[in-house]
Design an enzyme around this catalytic site. Structure first.
Site, mmCIF file in Angstrom:
data_model
loop_
_atom_site.group_PDB
_atom_site.id
_atom_site.type_symbol
_atom_site.label_atom_id
_atom_site.label_comp_id
_atom_site.label_asym_id
_atom_site.label_seq_id
_atom_site.Cartn_x
_atom_site.Cartn_y
_atom_site.Cartn_z
ATOM 1 C CG HIS A 62 -0.395 0.070 2.542
ATOM 2 N ND1 HIS A 62 0.523 -0.835 3.027
ATOM 3 C CD2 HIS A 62 -0.604 0.955 3.561
ATOM 4 C CE1 HIS A 62 0.841 -0.520 4.277
ATOM 5 N NE2 HIS A 62 0.188 0.577 4.626
ATOM 6 C CG ASP A 66 5.026 2.404 7.140
ATOM 7 O OD1 ASP A 66 4.159 2.884 6.378
ATOM 8 O OD2 ASP A 66 4.738 1.635 8.075
ATOM 9 C CG HIS A 142 -4.015 -0.165 6.552
ATOM 10 N ND1 HIS A 142 -3.864 -0.073 7.920
ATOM 11 C CD2 HIS A 142 -2.942 0.480 6.026
ATOM 12 C CE1 HIS A 142 -2.754 0.593 8.189
ATOM 13 N NE2 HIS A 142 -2.179 0.947 7.058
ATOM 14 C CG ASP A 212 0.642 -1.548 7.472
ATOM 15 O OD1 ASP A 212 1.505 -2.320 7.932
ATOM 16 O OD2 ASP A 212 0.788 -0.313 7.409
ATOM 17 C CG HIS A 270 3.879 -2.757 10.466
ATOM 18 N ND1 HIS A 270 2.970 -1.983 11.158
ATOM 19 C CD2 HIS A 270 4.167 -2.058 9.343
ATOM 20 C CE1 HIS A 270 2.719 -0.883 10.468
ATOM 21 N NE2 HIS A 270 3.427 -0.896 9.360
HETATM 22 ZN ZN LIG Z 1 2.891 0.443 7.820
HETATM 23 ZN ZN LIG Z 2 -0.165 1.493 6.594
#
Ligand SMILES: [Zn+2]
Ligand SMILES: [Zn+2]
Length: 303
Positions: A62, A66, A142, A212, A270
């Protein structure tokens, strides 16, 4: 046959405690895939002595920074190093616009062909396939469109047992049928069971990358039986409220997913920068799913 995952970065949002944002190298039968490309990825690849030029396909989950702010740097480095072999990027539809704008404003005409394949944020679908592997994208929940990825090894042909077929008059078609697991009829009219003349290939393996996402149990059906699952564990259970607000999961939820899906091994990643020490996250996960591990940067996990 090789099927392994090397962790390049496993922190969330901010690089902290010596940890970098998300990136992984998935190596399957001599081919090298990059999954996510957070800031610093190209330097980390170099640090871990990953041959960057071998990367032919990049999968981006996505458009939060990050997970892809390292991409333009890596693509430009390939260009400066005179790469000529094609590169394909699989990710959200808008990624192409972002990258092409960055390249065009810098008047950079890449020396190598760059292709984009848009992932569908709403359905589970095959995005890439070759003779060794199938890669699927799957919808996550998300704040923006996000997909995970599943790498599935293909069923390999059976091997001919040379000593068992010695002296038999077999046609090329017979050999082909044997490799495909079929019984055969030899020239003298005799029926031969496949299992007597071949050796099994091996059981195909799979790797699921889930970063995520809000915890949603329905996902377990799609990743069911994976040999290795990477699942985000941004927070600990005590911050479950925060996880929900920000559309992330906790370490405990990652472990619950692993249990529901019946996977063999779980990698947690993460991590929020609020955690310097990751052991408590590991303990939390192991209380639910014992085969849990921290996705430590540089480490290689066999699928
Ligand atoms: Zn992330
Ligand atoms: Zn994210």
């Amino acid at each position: 046959l090789q099927f392994e995952v090397q962790i390049i970065g496993s922190n969330s949002a901010v690089a902290e405690h010596g940890r970098y944002p998300t990136s992984q190298v998935v190596s399957i039968h001599d081919k090298v895939y990059l999954v996510d490309c957070g800031e610093g990825t190209q330097l980390r690849l170099k640090h871990f002595k990953v041959k960057r030029s071998r990367i032919q396909r990049i999968f981006i989950s996505h458009l939060h920074g990050d997970h892809y702010f390292g991409l333009i740097g890596l693509l430009t480095t390939f260009h400066l190093l005179q790469r000529t072999s094609p590169l394909t990027i699989y990710g959200p539809v808008d990624l192409q616009r972002v990258i092409e704008l960055q390249l065009s404003l810098g008047s950079t005409n890449l020396h190598y062909p760059l292709h984009f394949v848009a992932t569908d944020p709403d359905k589970f679908q095959l995005v890439f396939e070759d003779e060794d592997v199938q890669v699927f994208s799957l919808p996550l929940i998300h704040r923006i469109n996000t997909t995970g990825f599943v790498f599935k090894e293909k069923v390999l042909p059976r091997k001919i047992n040379k000593s068992a077929v010695e002296g038999m008059q077999l046609t090329p078609e017979n050999y082909q049928d044997l490799r495909e697991g079929k019984d055969i009829c030899s020239a003298d009219g005799q029926h031969h069971q496949n299992a007597r003349l071949t050796l099994s290939g091996h059981v195909p393996r799979s790797y699921a990358f889930i970063s995520d996402t809000l915890f949603h149990p329905e996902l377990s059906a799609i990743i069911s039986g994976a040999d290795l699952l990477y699942h985000e564990a941004t927070f600990m259970n005590e911050h479950a409220g925060r996880a929900k607000e920000t559309f992330h999961s906790t370490s405990k939820q990652a472990a619950e997913m692993a249990k529901l899906a019946g996977v063999k091994k779980l990698l947690l990643g993460h991590f929020s920068s609020k955690y310097h020490d990751l052991e408590p996250l590991l303990e939390e996960a192991r209380s639910v799913f014992p085969a849990s591990y921290i996705a430590r940067e540089g480490e290689i996990f066999q699928v």
